[in-house]
Design a protein around this motif. Structure first.
Motif, PDB file in Angstrom:
ATOM      1  N   PRO A   1      38.484 -63.073 -25.568  1.00  0.00           N
ATOM      2  CA  PRO A   1      38.049 -61.777 -25.019  1.00  0.00           C
ATOM      3  C   PRO A   1      39.218 -60.875 -24.617  1.00  0.00           C
ATOM      4  N   TYR A   2      40.282 -61.445 -24.073  1.00  0.00           N
ATOM      5  CA  TYR A   2      41.459 -60.646 -23.712  1.00  0.00           C
ATOM      6  C   TYR A   2      42.168 -60.136 -24.965  1.00  0.00           C
ATOM      7  N   PHE A   3      42.191 -60.950 -26.012  1.00  0.00           N
ATOM      8  CA  PHE A   3      42.790 -60.493 -27.261  1.00  0.00           C
ATOM      9  C   PHE A   3      41.973 -59.359 -27.865  1.00  0.00           C
ATOM     10  N   ALA A   4      40.651 -59.440 -27.765  1.00  0.00           N
ATOM     11  CA  ALA A   4      39.804 -58.361 -28.268  1.00  0.00           C
ATOM     12  C   ALA A   4      40.052 -57.067 -27.493  1.00  0.00           C
ATOM     13  N   CYS A   5      40.260 -57.178 -26.179  1.00  0.00           N
ATOM     14  CA  CYS A   5      40.610 -55.992 -25.377  1.00  0.00           C
ATOM     15  C   CYS A   5      41.964 -55.437 -25.807  1.00  0.00           C
ATOM     16  N   GLN A   6      42.909 -56.333 -26.106  1.00  0.00           N
ATOM     17  CA  GLN A   6      44.228 -55.889 -26.555  1.00  0.00           C
ATOM     18  C   GLN A   6      44.129 -55.158 -27.884  1.00  0.00           C
ATOM     19  N   VAL A   7      43.315 -55.677 -28.799  1.00  0.00           N
ATOM     20  CA  VAL A   7      43.137 -55.043 -30.111  1.00  0.00           C
ATOM     21  C   VAL A   7      42.476 -53.673 -29.958  1.00  0.00           C
ATOM     22  N   ALA A   8      41.484 -53.578 -29.069  1.00  0.00           N
ATOM     23  CA  ALA A   8      40.831 -52.286 -28.828  1.00  0.00           C
ATOM     24  C   ALA A   8      41.825 -51.266 -28.283  1.00  0.00           C
ATOM     25  N   ALA A   9      42.653 -51.692 -27.309  1.00  0.00           N
ATOM     26  CA  ALA A   9      43.656 -50.785 -26.739  1.00  0.00           C
ATOM     27  C   ALA A   9      44.721 -50.432 -27.774  1.00  0.00           C
ATOM     28  N   LEU A  10      45.126 -51.393 -28.590  1.00  0.00           N
ATOM     29  CA  LEU A  10      46.126 -51.137 -29.627  1.00  0.00           C
ATOM     30  C   LEU A  10      45.591 -50.168 -30.672  1.00  0.00           C
ATOM     31  N   THR A  11      44.309 -50.280 -30.986  1.00  0.00           N
ATOM     32  CA  THR A  11      43.684 -49.351 -31.937  1.00  0.00           C
ATOM     33  C   THR A  11      43.780 -47.921 -31.436  1.00  0.00           C
ATOM     34  N   GLY A  12      43.470 -47.716 -30.164  1.00  0.00           N
ATOM     35  CA  GLY A  12      43.601 -46.377 -29.596  1.00  0.00           C
ATOM     36  C   GLY A  12      45.045 -45.926 -29.501  1.00  0.00           C
ATOM     37  N   TYR A  13      45.937 -46.840 -29.183  1.00  0.00           N
ATOM     38  CA  TYR A  13      47.360 -46.508 -29.014  1.00  0.00           C
ATOM     39  C   TYR A  13      48.000 -46.058 -30.326  1.00  0.00           C
ATOM     40  N   LEU A  14      47.549 -46.626 -31.448  1.00  0.00           N
ATOM     41  CA  LEU A  14      48.129 -46.282 -32.749  1.00  0.00           C
ATOM     42  C   LEU A  14      47.609 -44.965 -33.312  1.00  0.00           C
ATOM     43  N   LYS A  15      46.549 -44.436 -32.750  1.00  0.00           N
ATOM     44  CA  LYS A  15      45.963 -43.195 -33.275  1.00  0.00           C
ATOM     45  C   LYS A  15      46.952 -42.033 -33.178  1.00  0.00           C
ATOM     46  N   LYS A  16      46.843 -41.119 -34.130  1.00  0.00           N
ATOM     47  CA  LYS A  16      47.682 -39.917 -34.113  1.00  0.00           C
ATOM     48  C   LYS A  16      47.094 -38.891 -33.148  1.00  0.00           C
ATOM     49  N   ASN A  17      47.952 -37.982 -32.697  1.00  0.00           N
ATOM     50  CA  ASN A  17      47.534 -36.852 -31.849  1.00  0.00           C
ATOM     51  C   ASN A  17      46.719 -37.302 -30.638  1.00  0.00           C
ATOM     52  N   LEU A  18      47.163 -38.386 -30.027  1.00  0.00           N
ATOM     53  CA  LEU A  18      46.490 -38.893 -28.830  1.00  0.00           C
ATOM     54  C   LEU A  18      47.098 -38.204 -27.616  1.00  0.00           C
ATOM     55  N   ASN A  19      46.247 -37.723 -26.705  1.00  0.00           N
ATOM     56  CA  ASN A  19      46.791 -37.048 -25.526  1.00  0.00           C
ATOM     57  C   ASN A  19      47.490 -38.046 -24.608  1.00  0.00           C
ATOM     58  N   CYS A  20      48.347 -37.522 -23.746  1.00  0.00           N
ATOM     59  CA  CYS A  20      49.241 -38.361 -22.938  1.00  0.00           C
ATOM     60  C   CYS A  20      48.497 -39.349 -22.054  1.00  0.00           C
ATOM     61  N   SER A  21      47.449 -38.888 -21.385  1.00  0.00           N
ATOM     62  CA  SER A  21      46.740 -39.759 -20.452  1.00  0.00           C
ATOM     63  C   SER A  21      46.074 -40.916 -21.189  1.00  0.00           C
ATOM     64  N   ALA A  22      45.464 -40.637 -22.344  1.00  0.00           N
ATOM     65  CA  ALA A  22      44.825 -41.699 -23.129  1.00  0.00           C
ATOM     66  C   ALA A  22      45.866 -42.668 -23.672  1.00  0.00           C
ATOM     67  N   GLU A  23      47.020 -42.144 -24.108  1.00  0.00           N
ATOM     68  CA  GLU A  23      48.079 -43.001 -24.637  1.00  0.00           C
ATOM     69  C   GLU A  23      48.631 -43.929 -23.563  1.00  0.00           C
ATOM     70  N   LYS A  24      48.828 -43.413 -22.358  1.00  0.00           N
ATOM     71  CA  LYS A  24      49.331 -44.238 -21.265  1.00  0.00           C
ATOM     72  C   LYS A  24      48.323 -45.315 -20.883  1.00  0.00           C
ATOM     73  N   PHE A  25      47.041 -44.932 -20.856  1.00  0.00           N
ATOM     74  CA  PHE A  25      45.997 -45.907 -20.526  1.00  0.00           C
ATOM     75  C   PHE A  25      45.973 -47.032 -21.554  1.00  0.00           C
ATOM     76  N   CYS A  26      46.014 -46.677 -22.839  1.00  0.00           N
ATOM     77  CA  CYS A  26      46.011 -47.695 -23.902  1.00  0.00           C
ATOM     78  C   CYS A  26      47.251 -48.583 -23.807  1.00  0.00           C
ATOM     79  N   TYR A  27      48.398 -47.976 -23.503  1.00  0.00           N
ATOM     80  CA  TYR A  27      49.645 -48.731 -23.401  1.00  0.00           C
ATOM     81  C   TYR A  27      49.575 -49.751 -22.258  1.00  0.00           C
ATOM     82  N   LEU A  28      49.066 -49.315 -21.108  1.00  0.00           N
ATOM     83  CA  LEU A  28      48.947 -50.221 -19.965  1.00  0.00           C
ATOM     84  C   LEU A  28      47.954 -51.345 -20.249  1.00  0.00           C
TER      85      LEU A  28
END
Length: 721
Positions: free
Chosen positions: A221-248
């Motif tokens: 389950p933690y790996f699935a959360c990591q994959v979900a966050a990594l998916t958002g983190y890799l997206k182009k044109n992501l705003n700063c707040s969303a990128e920081k949240f995904c990174y954390l």
């Protein structure tokens, strides 16, 4: 120069972040003005979409957790069982994990409980083990802390609290898969379809039915959360707040995943290879990929320190690959862009990284003492046909169903639920699109900053390319080992659901077909809604009645012989007694009675593997004296013989325990293509039941039922006939 370059890089990243934050509202305002919509209307629409999507994701996870709890109750009649009967449902290694959770709760304080686990000498005789390190007991530590800190002692029994946490994590698992598919496709309809396929194919997506406390049920389950966050983190044109949240979130979930499962670094290695290929073809922002590499590096360091200086992490392929990637990248950054060497390095980048990684891993294994994973390397050698062995443990592992190639039934089940055909369709379209993008990059054509629907270029989205590579790598592993399907199939559900619900994927297909009769954008939008709806209704019609039948049908799991054996041990055996038998049964004895056992069902320690092989000799053709010497060397007082192993009639001849022991002991004679077991001694587990000398001189039967025979190992040997 290095510090100024780093400062420029940070400044550039900040500028890009602020530019994307500014560009997003401007583009949306232009689009809204074209459609005649006010910004306020669009804000409400986005909020509603986000709210209902999150509600659907959370509801799906909660319903799945409730479904698992209900199914578990119907299967085992858990609420109407006594504590001993409940504990017997934990088999093999699951019994060991839960037994240590019980010990933590019984300790006078948490600190004392942790100390007793890290200096444990009450489980295996003649051996003091650090159970927290050797068995990765961090889930049990967390569960015991939560149980005591939340004041749940007066509200809920420990066993319900424990399995409730695991079922809750499975709910988070499903929610993370839902979110990943939603982020990729842009519609939470894909998330609903992901959850439906996951539950329908539960036999191939999770081991929760067979082994609740297993490490992967806590970790994935933690790996699935990591994959979900990594998916958002890799997206182009992501705003700063969303990128920081995904990174954390990537940081936190990676650290946690590393602590929950001893083999987590192998799965992270597969993910790192996916990111490495993604970066090598310049399909993602290099800065983001290397930030993930740093997360891996710090996770390994933190894991090494918190896991009592676990040397397996230092010699792991993950660490070698990450260090090689960082060294190779620093060489590239220090070269001037106009030099011939720089261009040559770009061409030789993959070769350079692989060479450095392999060399570094070889050097680390030379200088760092490690034993934890040597048996894995030996197993891989034998599995690939690079070596042959008569070793009992290796052959026993090779005979396990989870380590065989997947059966035809596996593919048939995925096809019947329509998952496999749609996955193959989505994978082919994405692969062709990615190939086109790579060819354009080789020809010098830059990637578009923003990929629009009408472009039909789904292969230019880095998060899509990552998932395509990741599922292919996991799929290759699943084709070799059936047990790996539990890592691969959930992401097959996610990728297939994303594809059929994504207008971009359909638009990519229509661009190739060059449709002119119908407007391709309109058709893509229609199909992205119609196809998943049709799939959903067909799945509902065919599989929903089956699921409801599972929940309403009362099953019965009752093992009276094991209950009687445990009751006898608790009432009749001395407190200081040590029991010997098969490792799986020893785990149950340890949990249900608390008595010491001579072996454990764990396969990550060479000494325990050797113990298991020696104890299994009770089912071989060895003399009574040999068996007596083996058992007394481990200070065993009682021997438990299982009739199911002694008289085993396995479906595959040569994979029964007694067959493997005959091969290892050289008691097999080959004549005209047939194998015959030969020894001057009879099979010990049969001969001991006859009650004649010399067996009665060494062993005295003290208890038996239909399944088990218990013998006391005599301390004073009598040779009277």
């Amino acid at each position: 120069k290095m510090s100024s370059g780093a400062a420029d890089l940070r400044q550039r990243k900040k500028q890009n972040c602020t530019e994307s934050d500014k560009m997003a509202p401007e583009e949306s305002n232009k689009e809204n003005s074209k459609l005649g919509r006010s910004p306020k209307y669009m804000l409400i629409q986005r909020f509603a979409k986000l709210f209902f999507g999150c509600l659907a994701a959370v509801t799906s996870g909660m319903m799945y957790a409730v479904y698992l709890s209900t199914y578990h109750e119907r299967k085992f009649w858990f609420s109407s069982r006594q504590e001993l009967e409940r504990e017997i449902t934990f088999q093999g290694d699951s019994a060991i994990y839960y037994s240590f959770y019980k010990e933590l709760l019984k300790a006078p304080s948490f600190e004392r409980g942790v100390y007793e686990l890290t200096h444990n000498n009450k489980t295996i005789p003649l051996k003091t083990i650090n159970a927290v390190q050797q068995m990765t007991l961090y889930p049990e530590l967390i569960a015991s802390v939560l149980y005591q800190a939340s004041g749940s002692e007066e509200v809920i029994e420990p066993v319900y609290f424990y399995i409730g946490i695991v079922f809750g994590l499975q709910g988070i698992y499903v929610t993370a898969l839902f979110v990943t598919s939603w982020v990729m496709s842009g519609t939470w309809l894909a998330g609903m379809l992901t959850v439906a396929w996951f539950i329908i194919n539960r036999t191939d997506t999770t081991r929760i039915d067979y082994s609740i406390p297993s490490r992967e049920n806590w970790a994935l389950p933690y790996f699935a959360c990591q994959v979900a966050a990594l998916t958002g983190y890799l997206k182009k044109n992501l705003n700063c707040s969303a990128e920081k949240f995904c990174y954390l979130l990537v940081n936190a979930s990676t650290y946690t995943f590393m602590m929950m499962w001893e083999y987590s670094h192998y799965l992270l290695f597969v993910q790192a290879v996916s990111l490495f290929l993604l970066d090598s073809f310049a399909l993602a922002q290099t800065e983001k990929v290397h930030e993930v590499y740093r997360i891996y590096l710090f996770s390994v360091i933190v894991g090494y320190l918190l896991q009592f200086e676990n040397s397996a992490l230092l010699v792991s392929p993950l660490l070698s690959l990450v260090v090689a990637l960082m060294l190779s990248k620093s060489l590239q950054m220090n070269m001037k862009k106009s030099t011939f060497v720089s261009r040559l390095l770009k061409i030789m980048y993959i070769y350079l990284v692989l060479t450095v990684a392999v060399t570094l891993n070889f050097l680390l294994k030379m200088f760092i003492p490690h034993k934890e994973n040597e048996h894995l390397l030996k197993f891989i050698e034998v599995k690939l046909g690079l070596n042959t062995t008569k070793n009992f443990t290796m052959n026993w592992l090779l005979c396990q169903e989870s380590l065989q190639a997947p059966s035809q039934d596996f593919f048939l089940r995925l096809t019947q639920s329509s998952l496999l055909p749609f996955y193959i369709l989505v994978l082919i379209i994405c692969l062709f699109s990615v190939t086109q993008v790579i060819f354009r990059r080789i020809c010098g054509e830059p990637l578009k900053e923003t990929v629009k629907l009408e472009d039909g270029r789904i292969g230019e989205r880095p998060e899509i390319v990552y998932h395509v590579i990741h599922t292919i790598l996991l799929g290759c592993l699943a084709m070799c080992l059936e047990g790996m399907k539990y890592l691969w199939t959930p992401y097959v559900c996610m990728l297939a659901a994303f594809g059929v619900c994504s207008p971009e994927l359909w638009m990519t297909l229509f661009k190739w077909l060059r449709l002119k009769a119908v407007h391709p954008i309109l058709l893509a939008l229609i199909l992205s809604m119609a196809v998943p709806t049709i799939i959903g209704f067909s799945l509902w019609k065919e599989f929903f009645p089956r699921i409801m039948t599972e929940l309403t049908e009362l099953q019965e799991f009752y093992d009276p012989d094991t209950v009687e054996l445990m009751t006898w041990i608790k009432r009749q055996a001395p407190v200081a007694a040590v029991f010997a038998g098969s490792p799986q049964l020893m785990g149950v004895i340890k949990l249900c009675t608390g008595w010491m056992v001579s072996s454990l069902p764990l396969y990550n320690d060479d000494d325990l593997l050797k113990r298991n092989e020696n104890i299994y000799q009770i089912y071989s053709k060895r003399s009574a004296e040999d068996i007596y010497k083996i058992l007394t060397s481990y200070k065993a007082n009682f021997l438990v013989i299982e009739d199911s192993i002694c008289n085993e009639v396995g479906p595959v001849r040569g994979c029964r325990v007694k067959d493997l022991l005959d091969i290892a002991n050289g008691h097999v004679v080959c004549e005209e293509g047939d194998n015959y077991a030969y020894s001057k001694y009879g099979r010990f587990c049969h001969e001991i039941k006859m009650n004649y000398s010399p067996y009665v001189n060494y062993f005295t039967r003290v208890y038996w039922n239909r399944s088990y025979f218990v013998y006391r190992i005599n301390t004073v040997i009598s040779f009277q006939s």
